[in-house]
Design a protein around this motif. Structure first.
Motif, short mmCIF file in Angstrom:
data_model
loop_
_atom_site.label_atom_id
_atom_site.label_comp_id
_atom_site.label_asym_id
_atom_site.label_seq_id
_atom_site.Cartn_x
_atom_site.Cartn_y
_atom_site.Cartn_z
N GLU A 82 0.90 -1.15 0.08
CA GLU A 82 0.05 0.02 0.03
C GLU A 82 1.00 1.18 0.06
O GLU A 82 2.19 1.22 0.24
CB GLU A 82 -0.81 -0.09 1.28
N THR A 83 0.44 2.51 -0.24
CA THR A 83 1.09 3.71 -0.43
C THR A 83 1.63 4.13 0.97
O THR A 83 1.08 3.84 2.13
CB THR A 83 0.01 4.71 -1.01
N GLY A 84 2.82 4.47 0.95
CA GLY A 84 3.40 4.88 2.11
C GLY A 84 4.45 4.28 2.77
O GLY A 84 4.32 3.25 3.70
N ILE A 85 5.70 4.03 2.13
CA ILE A 85 6.81 3.32 2.59
C ILE A 85 7.35 3.86 3.72
O ILE A 85 7.81 5.34 3.81
CB ILE A 85 7.74 2.98 1.45
N ILE A 86 7.73 3.03 4.65
CA ILE A 86 8.50 3.46 5.85
C ILE A 86 9.95 3.28 5.69
O ILE A 86 10.61 2.25 5.53
CB ILE A 86 8.12 2.98 7.27
N ASP A 87 10.83 4.43 5.87
CA ASP A 87 12.43 4.22 5.92
C ASP A 87 12.87 4.98 7.21
O ASP A 87 12.44 6.15 7.67
CB ASP A 87 12.82 5.08 4.64
N LYS A 88 13.66 4.00 7.94
CA LYS A 88 14.46 4.36 9.14
C LYS A 88 15.60 3.78 9.48
O LYS A 88 15.89 2.69 8.76
CB LYS A 88 13.20 4.17 10.21
N THR A 89 16.14 4.19 10.61
CA THR A 89 17.48 3.68 10.98
C THR A 89 17.25 3.41 12.23
O THR A 89 16.67 4.03 12.96
CB THR A 89 18.77 4.71 10.84
N ARG A 90 17.47 2.08 12.72
CA ARG A 90 17.19 1.45 14.10
C ARG A 90 18.71 1.22 14.53
O ARG A 90 19.67 0.53 14.35
CB ARG A 90 16.61 -0.11 13.67
N TYR A 91 18.62 1.86 15.90
CA TYR A 91 19.75 1.88 16.69
C TYR A 91 19.43 0.70 17.98
O TYR A 91 18.49 0.71 18.19
CB TYR A 91 19.95 3.05 17.40
N GLU A 92 20.33 -0.17 18.19
CA GLU A 92 19.95 -0.98 19.32
C GLU A 92 20.88 -0.81 20.37
O GLU A 92 22.24 -0.55 20.31
CB GLU A 92 20.25 -2.40 18.84
N VAL A 93 20.38 -0.57 21.69
CA VAL A 93 21.05 -0.10 22.69
C VAL A 93 20.85 -0.98 23.91
O VAL A 93 19.59 -1.17 24.20
CB VAL A 93 20.44 1.33 23.14
N LYS A 94 21.65 -1.74 24.48
CA LYS A 94 21.61 -2.61 25.64
C LYS A 94 21.45 -1.73 26.94
O LYS A 94 22.48 -0.81 27.21
CB LYS A 94 22.88 -3.57 25.52
N VAL A 95 20.64 -1.87 27.51
CA VAL A 95 20.45 -1.33 28.94
C VAL A 95 20.23 -2.32 29.92
O VAL A 95 19.14 -3.05 29.96
CB VAL A 95 19.24 -0.14 28.99
N ASN A 96 21.13 -2.57 30.78
CA ASN A 96 21.28 -3.97 31.67
C ASN A 96 20.74 -5.28 30.84
O ASN A 96 21.52 -5.30 30.13
CB ASN A 96 20.30 -3.77 32.71
N ASP A 97 19.62 -5.82 31.31
CA ASP A 97 19.39 -7.11 30.62
C ASP A 97 18.35 -6.98 29.40
O ASP A 97 17.77 -7.87 28.91
CB ASP A 97 18.57 -7.98 31.51
N HIS A 98 18.28 -5.60 28.76
CA HIS A 98 17.20 -5.20 27.84
C HIS A 98 17.77 -4.73 26.83
O HIS A 98 18.89 -4.06 27.05
CB HIS A 98 15.96 -4.42 28.50
N ILE A 99 17.34 -4.63 25.53
CA ILE A 99 17.80 -3.92 24.40
C ILE A 99 16.73 -3.24 24.02
O ILE A 99 15.46 -3.62 23.90
CB ILE A 99 18.37 -5.08 23.23
N PHE A 100 16.86 -1.86 23.90
CA PHE A 100 16.00 -1.00 23.39
C PHE A 100 16.21 -0.79 22.06
O PHE A 100 17.34 -0.67 21.40
CB PHE A 100 16.22 0.47 23.97
N GLU A 101 15.21 -0.81 21.00
CA GLU A 101 15.15 -0.58 19.76
C GLU A 101 14.89 0.70 19.42
O GLU A 101 13.45 1.02 19.69
CB GLU A 101 14.44 -1.52 18.78
N VAL A 102 15.74 1.54 19.11
CA VAL A 102 15.46 3.02 18.63
C VAL A 102 15.44 3.34 17.13
O VAL A 102 16.24 3.32 16.57
CB VAL A 102 16.34 4.25 19.44
N ASP A 103 14.14 4.01 16.84
CA ASP A 103 14.07 4.03 15.26
C ASP A 103 14.05 5.58 15.15
O ASP A 103 13.32 6.37 15.70
CB ASP A 103 12.55 3.38 14.70
#
Length: 161
Positions: A82-103
């Protein structure tokens, strides 16, 4: 196959200093029906086909099924989205036992930065880094499927923000 995640706005770019990985993502939607979203994604050099179900009442969890596909298959399927392609850069950041995905979004969604964290259960505790801002979990306008049809750069023109 149940995904539990929380979403947050990001209030600074300090996460980039903490990131251990960054990847360009291009994605489109073959179907944006909230009951069964079907997404195709190029995640670097890898293709992924994803089906997501409706969100829970609080927006914390929903069914998710993913299948890795060949890059050329993903590229072909993007032509049928469908119309509307998403373009982004994903950064992965480890904070203790978790990983944040920052788009960090580009194109029609430039200026929008969203962090997501996947959890084992809805009440799981996690450390919130200083760059984490307002929680937007469950706010449909921040779903990629919605950003593809009502991009961030149009929100000032839309009274239904």
């Amino acid at each position: 196959m149940i995904e539990i995640e929380r979403k947050f706005l990001v209030n600074s770019d300090k996460f980039k200093e903490e990131a251990f990985k960054d990847t360009r993502i291009v994605q489109g939607f073959l179907n944006r029906d909230p009951q069964r979203t079907v997404r195709v994604r190029l995640h670097g050099d890898t293709g992924v086909l994803t089906v997501k179900g409706a969100s829970s009442n609080r927006g914390l969890s929903r069914f998710e099924w993913e299948k890795q596909i060949e890059k050329h298959e993903a590229e072909a399927l993007l032509n049928y989205c469908e119309t509307g392609i998403i373009d982004k850069t994903r950064y992965e950041v480890k904070v203790n036992d978790h990983i944040f995905e920052v788009d960090v979004f580009n194109g029609d969604n430039v200026g929008l930065i969203i962090a997501e964290i996947e959890l084992e259960h809805e009440n799981e505790a996690f450390e919130k880094p200083k760059w984490l801002g307002q929680e937007v979990t469950g706010q449909i306008k921040y779903y990629n499927s919605q950003l593809s049809k009502c991009p961030f750069n149009t929100w000032g023109l839309n009274t239904n923000k």
